[in-house]
Write an enzyme that holds these catalytic residues in place. Structure first.
Site, PDB file in Angstrom:
ATOM      1  N   PRO A  73       0.780  -1.246   0.000  1.00  0.00           N
ATOM      2  CG  PRO A  73       0.029  -0.928   2.184  1.00  0.00           C
ATOM      3  CD  PRO A  73       0.736  -1.921   1.297  1.00  0.00           C
ATOM      4  CB  CYS A  74       3.198   2.750  -2.413  1.00  0.00           C
ATOM      5  SG  CYS A  74       2.353   2.471  -3.978  1.00  0.00           S
TER       6      CYS A  74
END
Length: 163
Positions: free
Chosen positions: A126-127
């Site tokens: 989850p950047c």
């Protein structure tokens, strides 16, 4: 030695056609396709079926984390950053500075931000949950509008009833 080929599945998401790439070693790449002519896959390769199911559940609001085998390619440092991203809970955000501190060196903030930007596993790592220290939506390879959409999807404002 012959390089083995990875399978690819194209699925429709609210953010566009998404390509999920991988093999028996795990999911190696997830990316959004900008071309509008790409069609979705009629059949999903066996090694990608669970990833496709989980991706669809995420967009339906039924899944907050993923439990498929991931196999991204990157440097050791990039992999350390990506591993750290996996610790950001659904519905929460952190900053590039916080990531650098968790890696043990606040001075590596730019390198951590660069590694974040090279994340090959869109959404599953989850950047999009990493924001600027001032709370701004900075840098996102898929476009800031997608980052905003993902953060809103994960943390929708609940309307309270007055009665």
């Amino acid at each position: 030695m012959k390089k083995k080929m990875s399978d690819v599945a194209y699925i429709e998401t609210p953010l566009g056609i998404t390509a999920i790439t991988g093999d028996q070693e795990g999911i190696s790449k997830i990316s959004i396709k900008e071309e509008s002519k790409r069609t979705v896959s009629n059949t999903i390769p066996y090694h990608l079926q669970e990833a496709v199911v989980q991706f669809k559940e995420y967009f339906e609001g039924k899944r907050t984390d993923f439990d498929v085998k991931l196999n991204p390619s990157g440097t050791d440092f990039q992999k350390r950053v990506w591993k750290e991203l996996l610790h950001i809970p659904y519905g929460h955000t952190t900053t590039y500075l916080d990531i650098a501190k968790r890696l043990g060196d606040p001075k590596c903030i730019r390198a951590a931000a660069s590694a974040n930007g090279k994340n090959p596993l869109w959404i599953m790592i989850p950047c999009h949950r990493v924001i600027g220290s001032d709370g701004s939506l900075t840098g996102y390879a898929g476009g800031l509008w997608r980052k905003k959409w993902l953060l809103d999807h994960e943390n929708p404002v609940k309307q309270q009833t007055l009665f």
